[in-house]
Design an enzyme around this catalytic site. Sequence first.
Site, PDB file in Angstrom:
ATOM      1  N   GLU A 190       4.346   3.665 -85.887  1.00  8.65           N
ATOM      2  CA  GLU A 190       4.692   5.069 -86.186  1.00  8.65           C
ATOM      3  C   GLU A 190       6.120   5.176 -86.719  1.00  8.65           C
ATOM      4  OE1 GLU A 190       2.312   6.917 -86.440  1.00  8.65           O
ATOM      5  OE2 GLU A 190       0.829   5.946 -85.169  1.00  8.65           O
ATOM      6  N   ASP A 223       1.692  -1.259 -90.235  1.00  7.91           N
ATOM      7  CA  ASP A 223       1.187  -2.340 -89.374  1.00  7.91           C
ATOM      8  C   ASP A 223       2.117  -3.554 -89.430  1.00  7.91           C
ATOM      9  OD1 ASP A 223      -1.035  -1.025 -88.398  1.00  7.91           O
ATOM     10  OD2 ASP A 223      -2.432  -1.882 -89.856  1.00  7.91           O
TER      11      ASP A 223
HETATM   12 ZN   LIG Z   1      -0.519   4.918 -89.226  1.00  9.33          ZN
END
Ligand SMILES: [Zn+2]
Length: 664
Positions: free
Chosen positions: A505, A569
């Site tokens: 995030e 990621d």
């Molecule tokens: Zn995401």
Amino acid sequence: MLKITLLTLVGACGLGAQVRFDVKAIDTSANPCTDFYQYACGTWLKNNPIPPDQASWGRFNELAERNRETLHQILEEAAKPVAGRDADTQKIGDYYAACMDEKALDAKGLAPLQPELDRIQNLSNKSQLAEQIAHMHRIGISGLFDFSSGQDFKDSSLVVAQLDQSGLGMPDRDYYLKDDPKSVELREKYVAHVQRMFELAGEKPDEAKAHAATVMRLETELAKGSLDLVSRRDPEKIYHPMKRAELAALTPAFPWRQYFTSTQSPGFDTVVVSWPDFFKTVNAQIQSAPLDDWKVYLKWHALHSQAPVLPTAFLKENFDFYGKTLSGTQQMRPRWKRCVDFTDHQLGEALGKKYVERTFGAEGKERTLKMVHALETAMGQGIEKLSWMTPATKKEALIKLHAITNKIGYPEKWRDYSSVTIKRDDAMGNAFRADEFEFQRQLDKIGKPVDRLEWSMTPPTVNAYYDPQMNNINFPAGILQPPFFDKGMDDAVNFGGIGMVIGHELTHGFDDQGRQFDDKGNLRDWWTEVDAREFEQRAACIADQYSSFTVAPGVHINGKLTLGENTADNGGARIGLMALLNTIGNDQKKVDGFTPEQRFFLSFGQVWCSNEREESLRLQVQTDPHSPPKFRVNGVVQNMPEFQKAFSCKVGQPMVKNPACRVW
Ligand SMILES: [Zn+2]
């Protein structure tokens, strides 16, 4: 308008299993350097086939299922019509009870929707369309376009009126426009589905067939005018503020004054239009299509949107196309699971408040905060050490990083549903009134200061999001549990789980989309030209890497659609590992025979263990900005020398990308 989530989770369920990090999930016959996902998840994948009522089945679903079971208990209790229930309990309990009463819904037939269908049938003039569409939008029946509010891209302190493209019955414009055999076949099945829905509503087969063709023709025109999903990721492309007079000039055939008045929107001078060309298409179609075609189109959307609270025959027909054909799911989920989800969707904070009282303590919040700080520190160190970025841009990046606020668990201030009437014997009326409440709540924000405490996910949700205009990260209570966060596990497992999620995030603030917003959430370029170029080059490496992954015969990931998520990621895993090493120092104690680094990567990999149906993968690749789970794992570890060192992988093996892609 932009909410960047960790994943897109559709209808999850199954048997409540023990959901923890587990070395027994590993496939010891696989080589971690050949296919790390298979190594981390292989035995789990073998032992956890997809239930017939699921499109895919992963560890996220296991956790979501456990949360749903808790909500189920809350709702069953709340639904008991005893005296003295508090207002929220009455609302969620009676909403759920009405939804569960399948017999009553079957007995009523189309009657609850009939006034809406009559209203459409009685239109006598195209000039009445604006008022009719406004009425439908108010009660939650979508069609033609969307009207709502949101923060202004260039002044995040303002809430403005927003108009966006919409009005399609299939998941995306490309479903109408692509001409490969699979797309052609899906369109034929869609038209057949629309026809059957009209037949169920009492039309003769010939008439229903002609009407389905009309729906397809109008929706195809709207699809042609719509902006594609990859372009929609570029904030500059979907930001067109217009004065009311400019909007009127753009679309003279649509009486906006009448529409806005009928929506009961507060007054405003400027509206942000996402994609003006779409509204030109709307204008042209309003002019050219006869009123009778519009009646057919609106009737279809009324039937389609209310299918969940119509009799079983409609429900089954709806599932047949959207569940079976589009995602490969074999069976409909039990009614209680669907009714739990509808309650969560329509009265989410009333239900969520009860969920939090039962499950989430102040302790959970504190421990999560500590990990957030560890991740923020790691991200700051990462930015300072970046070799490709000049000091000027680094300074701005650190200002933005330090300005990120976080929300954990649940809202400080709960939504007040006291104005929503919920009746025990009126499922469709409940759905209309709850949608109307939400529509009005969104419109009432126009022209008012931004509410920074508001959440756009409910507390039991197994997900998380970064909001670029708020510049905040949000973690609902639902995700702060095993396998993401497990107080019985070592740091390596928790940093590979929730640590990676927090890092994901945070990195969204700096992906190809997030980087265009500044510390205050405004769309403003804070990059030097040379740094922006360096960023683009590195992002292109990731886009190319993921575009090379094949998910089904002839189907590739769209590296540009998934770029933001893949960047997050990769960054999330990297700073998750940094934060772990900052926390444990030189303590290399093995657990279950694995070093902390190995356990970190195994935990990260296992969060994503998931079996997928081919139809569901095809749908995901076309519409979802997230890559399928296997590639969220292997795509990341391929780029990490830390992984390759932890598992002694050599250049030339599949999990070693040489040269590696790295943005953050
Ligand atoms: Zn995401």
